[in-house]
Design a protein around this motif. Structure first.
Motif, PDB file in Angstrom:
ATOM      1  N   ARG A 287       0.815  -1.223   0.000  1.00 28.48           N
ATOM      2  CA  ARG A 287       0.000   0.000   0.000  1.00 28.48           C
ATOM      3  C   ARG A 287       0.847   1.270   0.000  1.00 28.48           C
ATOM      4  O   ARG A 287       0.337   2.355  -0.299  1.00 28.48           O
ATOM      5  CB  ARG A 287      -0.886   0.019   1.246  1.00 28.48           C
ATOM      6  N   ALA A 288       2.117   1.166   0.369  1.00 27.04           N
ATOM      7  CA  ALA A 288       2.964   2.357   0.513  1.00 27.04           C
ATOM      8  C   ALA A 288       3.076   3.105  -0.810  1.00 27.04           C
ATOM      9  O   ALA A 288       3.341   2.519  -1.860  1.00 27.04           O
ATOM     10  CB  ALA A 288       4.350   1.962   1.011  1.00 27.04           C
ATOM     11  N   GLY A 289       2.836   4.426  -0.733  1.00 21.80           N
ATOM     12  CA  GLY A 289       3.000   5.281  -1.900  1.00 21.80           C
ATOM     13  C   GLY A 289       1.831   5.295  -2.859  1.00 21.80           C
ATOM     14  O   GLY A 289       1.878   5.957  -3.888  1.00 21.80           O
ATOM     15  N   ILE A 290       0.753   4.577  -2.538  1.00 21.75           N
ATOM     16  CA  ILE A 290      -0.412   4.505  -3.419  1.00 21.75           C
ATOM     17  C   ILE A 290      -1.603   5.159  -2.720  1.00 21.75           C
ATOM     18  O   ILE A 290      -1.975   4.772  -1.611  1.00 21.75           O
ATOM     19  CB  ILE A 290      -0.750   3.042  -3.773  1.00 21.75           C
ATOM     20  N   ALA A 291      -2.210   6.149  -3.385  1.00 26.65           N
ATOM     21  CA  ALA A 291      -3.364   6.833  -2.805  1.00 26.65           C
ATOM     22  C   ALA A 291      -4.577   5.904  -2.799  1.00 26.65           C
ATOM     23  O   ALA A 291      -4.879   5.252  -3.803  1.00 26.65           O
ATOM     24  CB  ALA A 291      -3.681   8.095  -3.590  1.00 26.65           C
ATOM     25  N   VAL A 292      -5.269   5.828  -1.650  1.00 24.25           N
ATOM     26  CA  VAL A 292      -6.467   4.994  -1.521  1.00 24.25           C
ATOM     27  C   VAL A 292      -7.565   5.816  -0.847  1.00 24.25           C
ATOM     28  O   VAL A 292      -7.282   6.742  -0.080  1.00 24.25           O
ATOM     29  CB  VAL A 292      -6.186   3.717  -0.690  1.00 24.25           C
ATOM     30  N   PRO A 293      -8.828   5.504  -1.129  1.00 24.46           N
ATOM     31  CA  PRO A 293      -9.927   6.222  -0.470  1.00 24.46           C
ATOM     32  C   PRO A 293     -10.139   5.720   0.959  1.00 24.46           C
ATOM     33  O   PRO A 293     -10.169   4.518   1.208  1.00 24.46           O
ATOM     34  CB  PRO A 293     -11.134   5.897  -1.353  1.00 24.46           C
ATOM     35  N   LEU A 294     -10.257   6.652   1.859  1.00 21.17           N
ATOM     36  CA  LEU A 294     -10.501   6.347   3.266  1.00 21.17           C
ATOM     37  C   LEU A 294     -11.854   6.945   3.633  1.00 21.17           C
ATOM     38  O   LEU A 294     -12.058   8.162   3.539  1.00 21.17           O
ATOM     39  CB  LEU A 294      -9.386   6.948   4.124  1.00 21.17           C
ATOM     40  N   ARG A 295     -12.778   6.093   4.047  1.00 24.36           N
ATOM     41  CA  ARG A 295     -14.117   6.540   4.406  1.00 24.36           C
ATOM     42  C   ARG A 295     -14.194   6.714   5.909  1.00 24.36           C
ATOM     43  O   ARG A 295     -13.725   5.857   6.665  1.00 24.36           O
ATOM     44  CB  ARG A 295     -15.140   5.502   3.938  1.00 24.36           C
ATOM     45  N   LEU A 296     -14.806   7.807   6.346  1.00 28.38           N
ATOM     46  CA  LEU A 296     -14.805   8.109   7.782  1.00 28.38           C
ATOM     47  C   LEU A 296     -16.037   8.895   8.186  1.00 28.38           C
ATOM     48  O   LEU A 296     -16.688   9.546   7.357  1.00 28.38           O
ATOM     49  CB  LEU A 296     -13.544   8.887   8.148  1.00 28.38           C
ATOM     50  N   LEU A 297     -16.329   8.795   9.474  1.00 25.47           N
ATOM     51  CA  LEU A 297     -17.377   9.605  10.088  1.00 25.47           C
ATOM     52  C   LEU A 297     -16.714  10.763  10.835  1.00 25.47           C
ATOM     53  O   LEU A 297     -15.835  10.542  11.669  1.00 25.47           O
ATOM     54  CB  LEU A 297     -18.201   8.773  11.068  1.00 25.47           C
ATOM     55  N   ARG A 298     -17.146  11.959  10.525  1.00 21.09           N
ATOM     56  CA  ARG A 298     -16.694  13.130  11.284  1.00 21.09           C
ATOM     57  C   ARG A 298     -17.934  13.717  11.948  1.00 21.09           C
ATOM     58  O   ARG A 298     -18.752  14.350  11.284  1.00 21.09           O
ATOM     59  CB  ARG A 298     -16.009  14.146  10.367  1.00 21.09           C
ATOM     60  N   ARG A 299     -18.055  13.411  13.230  1.00 16.65           N
ATOM     61  CA  ARG A 299     -19.295  13.653  13.957  1.00 16.65           C
ATOM     62  C   ARG A 299     -20.416  12.850  13.281  1.00 16.65           C
ATOM     63  O   ARG A 299     -20.376  11.635  13.303  1.00 16.65           O
ATOM     64  CB  ARG A 299     -19.586  15.150  14.076  1.00 16.65           C
ATOM     65  N   THR A 300     -21.376  13.471  12.623  1.00 11.80           N
ATOM     66  CA  THR A 300     -22.444  12.689  11.975  1.00 11.80           C
ATOM     67  C   THR A 300     -22.321  12.687  10.454  1.00 11.80           C
ATOM     68  O   THR A 300     -23.152  12.110   9.767  1.00 11.80           O
ATOM     69  CB  THR A 300     -23.822  13.255  12.359  1.00 11.80           C
ATOM     70  N   GLU A 301     -21.274  13.335   9.940  1.00 11.74           N
ATOM     71  CA  GLU A 301     -21.094  13.426   8.486  1.00 11.74           C
ATOM     72  C   GLU A 301     -20.214  12.282   7.985  1.00 11.74           C
ATOM     73  O   GLU A 301     -19.216  11.930   8.614  1.00 11.74           O
ATOM     74  CB  GLU A 301     -20.448  14.775   8.144  1.00 11.74           C
ATOM     75  N   LEU A 302     -20.574  11.680   6.861  1.00 16.18           N
ATOM     76  CA  LEU A 302     -19.785  10.610   6.241  1.00 16.18           C
ATOM     77  C   LEU A 302     -18.955  11.213   5.115  1.00 16.18           C
ATOM     78  O   LEU A 302     -19.498  11.802   4.170  1.00 16.18           O
ATOM     79  CB  LEU A 302     -20.705   9.520   5.705  1.00 16.18           C
ATOM     80  N   LEU A 303     -17.620  11.086   5.232  1.00 24.37           N
ATOM     81  CA  LEU A 303     -16.691  11.669   4.263  1.00 24.37           C
ATOM     82  C   LEU A 303     -15.814  10.605   3.641  1.00 24.37           C
ATOM     83  O   LEU A 303     -15.599   9.541   4.230  1.00 24.37           O
ATOM     84  CB  LEU A 303     -15.789  12.717   4.956  1.00 24.37           C
ATOM     85  N   THR A 304     -15.277  10.901   2.467  1.00 28.55           N
ATOM     86  CA  THR A 304     -14.266  10.065   1.838  1.00 28.55           C
ATOM     87  C   THR A 304     -13.072  10.950   1.494  1.00 28.55           C
ATOM     88  O   THR A 304     -13.227  11.965   0.782  1.00 28.55           O
ATOM     89  CB  THR A 304     -14.783   9.372   0.577  1.00 28.55           C
ATOM     90  N   LEU A 305     -11.889  10.599   2.028  1.00 32.35           N
ATOM     91  CA  LEU A 305     -10.669  11.355   1.778  1.00 32.35           C
ATOM     92  C   LEU A 305      -9.606  10.450   1.160  1.00 32.35           C
ATOM     93  O   LEU A 305      -9.475   9.293   1.585  1.00 32.35           O
ATOM     94  CB  LEU A 305     -10.124  11.957   3.074  1.00 32.35           C
ATOM     95  N   PRO A 306      -8.856  10.944   0.186  1.00 29.11           N
ATOM     96  CA  PRO A 306      -7.732  10.157  -0.325  1.00 29.11           C
ATOM     97  C   PRO A 306      -6.536  10.250   0.616  1.00 29.11           C
ATOM     98  O   PRO A 306      -6.207  11.337   1.113  1.00 29.11           O
ATOM     99  CB  PRO A 306      -7.423  10.804  -1.672  1.00 29.11           C
ATOM    100  N   VAL A 307      -5.912   9.127   0.899  1.00 35.70           N
ATOM    101  CA  VAL A 307      -4.740   9.111   1.771  1.00 35.70           C
ATOM    102  C   VAL A 307      -3.673   8.216   1.146  1.00 35.70           C
ATOM    103  O   VAL A 307      -3.996   7.203   0.520  1.00 35.70           O
ATOM    104  CB  VAL A 307      -5.113   8.618   3.194  1.00 35.70           C
ATOM    105  N   THR A 308      -2.408   8.626   1.284  1.00 35.45           N
ATOM    106  CA  THR A 308      -1.295   7.859   0.716  1.00 35.45           C
ATOM    107  C   THR A 308      -0.414   7.351   1.840  1.00 35.45           C
ATOM    108  O   THR A 308       0.378   8.106   2.413  1.00 35.45           O
ATOM    109  CB  THR A 308      -0.462   8.743  -0.229  1.00 35.45           C
ATOM    110  N   PRO A 309      -0.539   6.063   2.200  1.00 37.35           N
ATOM    111  CA  PRO A 309       0.311   5.506   3.258  1.00 37.35           C
ATOM    112  C   PRO A 309       1.782   5.558   2.875  1.00 37.35           C
ATOM    113  O   PRO A 309       2.142   5.517   1.692  1.00 37.35           O
ATOM    114  CB  PRO A 309      -0.180   4.053   3.373  1.00 37.35           C
ATOM    115  N   ARG A 310       2.638   5.631   3.897  1.00 39.73           N
ATOM    116  CA  ARG A 310       4.086   5.598   3.689  1.00 39.73           C
ATOM    117  C   ARG A 310       4.649   4.294   4.214  1.00 39.73           C
ATOM    118  O   ARG A 310       4.099   3.687   5.137  1.00 39.73           O
ATOM    119  CB  ARG A 310       4.766   6.751   4.429  1.00 39.73           C
ATOM    120  N   GLU A 311       5.755   3.877   3.656  1.00 38.97           N
ATOM    121  CA  GLU A 311       6.422   2.695   4.171  1.00 38.97           C
ATOM    122  C   GLU A 311       6.970   3.002   5.547  1.00 38.97           C
ATOM    123  O   GLU A 311       7.496   4.075   5.808  1.00 38.97           O
ATOM    124  CB  GLU A 311       7.564   2.270   3.233  1.00 38.97           C
ATOM    125  N   GLY A 312       6.853   2.044   6.447  1.00 35.25           N
ATOM    126  CA  GLY A 312       7.365   2.281   7.784  1.00 35.25           C
ATOM    127  C   GLY A 312       7.176   1.089   8.678  1.00 35.25           C
ATOM    128  O   GLY A 312       6.547   0.118   8.312  1.00 35.25           O
TER     129      GLY A 312
END
Length: 312
Positions: A287-312
């Motif tokens: 997964r390192a270095g590849i942008a993936v969609p991350l779905r999350l709840l922020r209070r009562t709102e459902l959001l999707t944010l792109p996140v790029t994990p790093r090797e570690g």
């Protein structure tokens, strides 16, 4: 009736403790590490979990040793080889050179409940194969490891631990290993911690296969939390729990993606995240270095944010 004719039947609590100890006690070992010149480099406990002598213990017990030895409850002393260790989760795997070795049955930490009976077995202060009992005090704790990282989804228990207990098993009443004891809070009373066996097995599998754990990271600390029923219904979420962010690294991928403390992650690249272990399993080396969609709840709102994990 004479006193010697009376039999002391154990109460149900004592019977469970005895059962747990009888089933797992023979598989518990005392681990001693030696440094250069034969000097002591640490000691602790471990538990054999396969018939061919593989042992789970803590990384901090064996990390500074150049030679390792394990003492069994039957008095045997066996050389131990370090298969691999993972300071990020404080888990290490050893293999003993011996035959006819007992081993413990592994349970599942995901099914633990607060208030459940647990038994800790180990070698505190050099006293071989000592048992203490208590309950699961809390689940999903975050604990800072000796390596400086944050260990997620930790079991808190009031079963007494002392130096030397590290690496020993935390056992359920039926006699299955549900955690690997790792730390106590001094001078607090009754605040001790164990790594869930689900995490320990995931790490051990990779150590046995590759000698190390390859992973990517988001730069966050988190814990498993329930999702309110009304929120689940509103967003048509099938899962009952998610992963709440408690802390974000200053320049980590999570913060750069716009994640915030308090966000509850519910899926990673389309895969449901119901707990911290799910998230760990998703953060593979690939997964390192590849942008993936991350779905999350922020209070009562459902959001999707792109996140790029790093090797570690």
């Amino acid at each position: 009736m004479p006193l010697d004719a009376l039999s002391e039947e154990p109460d149900p609590y004592s019977a469970q403790v005895e059962q747990a100890f009888d089933r797992v006690g023979p598989a518990v070992v005392h681990v001693t590490g030696f440094g250069l010149g034969g000097r002591s480099a640490g000691q602790g406990s471990g538990v054999m979990f396969t018939p061919d002598g593989y042992v789970l213990t803590n990384s901090h017990v064996v990390g500074r040793a150049v030679r390792l030895q394990a003492s069994l409850t039957d008095g045997r002393g066996l050389e131990a080889a370090l298969i691999g260790d993972d300071p990020a989760t404080d888990i290490a795997v050893l293999r003993l050179s011996g035959a006819g070795l007992p081993h413990a049955e592994l349970g599942a930490s995901a099914t633990l409940k607060v208030g459940q009976l647990v038994v800790a077995i180990g070698n505190p202060l050099g006293f071989t194969c000592t048992v203490t009992a208590g309950i699961v005090s809390a689940l999903g704790r975050t604990l800072r490891t000796r390596a400086g990282g944050l260990l997620d989804s930790v079991i808190q228990t009031d079963a007494a631990l002392n130096p030397g207990n590290s690496g020993g098993p935390l056992v359920s009443g039926p006699g299955r290993v549900v955690g690997i004891n790792t730390a106590m809070i001094a001078p607090a009373q009754g605040i001790c911690f164990a790594i869930g066996i689900d995490t320990a097995v995931w790490v051990a599998t990779r150590l046995m296969r590759d000698g190390r754990v390859r992973r990517s990271r988001l730069g966050l600390a988190a814990q498993t939390v329930p999702i309110a029923t009304r929120v689940r219904r509103f967003h048509a979420l099938e899962q009952a729990s998610g992963v709440m962010i408690s802390e974000l690294a200053a320049n980590g991928p999570g913060r750069q993606a716009g994640l915030q403390p308090g966000d509850v992650l519910v899926s990673f690249d389309g895969i449901a995240v119901t707990g911290v272990d799910d998230l760990h399993r998703s953060l593979t080396e690939e997964r390192a270095g590849i942008a993936v969609p991350l779905r999350l709840l922020r209070r009562t709102e459902l959001l999707t944010l792109p996140v790029t994990p790093r090797e570690g």
